[in-house]
Design a protein around this motif. Sequence first.
Motif: not given
Length: 290
Positions: A143-167
């Motif tokens: 939180q201190k180190g960055y102003d913006l975090v950008i997350i690129d996700t796989p083409p699915s609605k699987g656990p990794l995409t859900i993790a990104a949406i939760k974050a």
Amino acid sequence: MAKILVCATNKGGEGKTTTSINLAEYASLILKKRVLLIDLDPQANLSGRYIAMDYDPAYKSGKIPPIHADYDAEQDEQWDGRSSIANIFYGEEAVPYPTSIEHLELLPAHSQKLLEAEAVTKNEVLEKVHMQLKYFVELPDLQKGYDLVIIDTPPSKGPLTIAAIKAATHLIIPAQMEQFSIEGIYGMLQLWKQESYKRSKATPITLVGILPNKYRDINLHREFLEELCMMPGIGSYVLPNPIKVRAVYSEILVEGARPKSIFELKKSHIAREECETICREILNKVLDHG
Ligand SMILES: Nc1ncnc2c1ncn2[C@@H]1O[C@H](COP(=O)(O)OP(=O)(O)OP(=O)(O)O)[C@@H](O)[C@H]1O
Ligand SMILES: [Mg+2]
């Protein structure tokens, strides 16, 4: 607070990675914001743009990050010298890599570790995958180190995409104005709504917009765009300036390409002007201005 912007849609090839690149380079090169890019896609396309990924000797066609410059084989007995975002799913530290762009850092993918993280059992998925990225981006150092975090996700609605949406604090859905792509938008809107209901008022997930991409001035694209804009509950989220189909978005990805960023083109170049307008419009909605 760092803003966490996720590019997601379960349909492949819509422009998630291209949009992540454009926004990250605009924010770091032009706005001078401190940006962390996270590559959550086992394909590792985004990672390869910024660092020379190695082939995984254990899995053909799998990619692994290179040895980190901070690695000291004598001192770091617990670390093999490679660091990826997949580490967070295994209780390991994730150390970002610098890139050739000032203010822009990368947490690369690790193909096999990400695929294995997705394969956990249903009972374990919530705590072992879904929540881990949220915990990670909430760490005080991040939180201190960055102003913006950008997350690129796989083409699915699987656990990794859900993790990104939760974050995420913010979500963007890139989409072509074509039949299957529009169906992909509905799926993502559903995920966004489900997540929205679970959030408290203090920690919303804001849908920045649906970004029409690879747009051509042909009847098919015009009609799909018009239809989408008219749809109740959806139309107001369609961003007003589509990204046109332009070869330069692919050309800058070629190894050794010059220029290597859209934002190194002449200011008056049509692709740069267009891309800047779109990035400004999106990041105005995401970043605090004070
Ligand atoms: N506006 C555009 N004009 C021309 N080419 C584009 C444009 N946007 C993306 N592309 C190209 O289309 C291809 C797919 O784009 P991209 O990799 O960004 O999609 P993606 O959604 O990340 O794909 P995946 O689902 O496989 O991760 C790439 O080769 C990219 O260079
Ligand atoms: Mg991609």
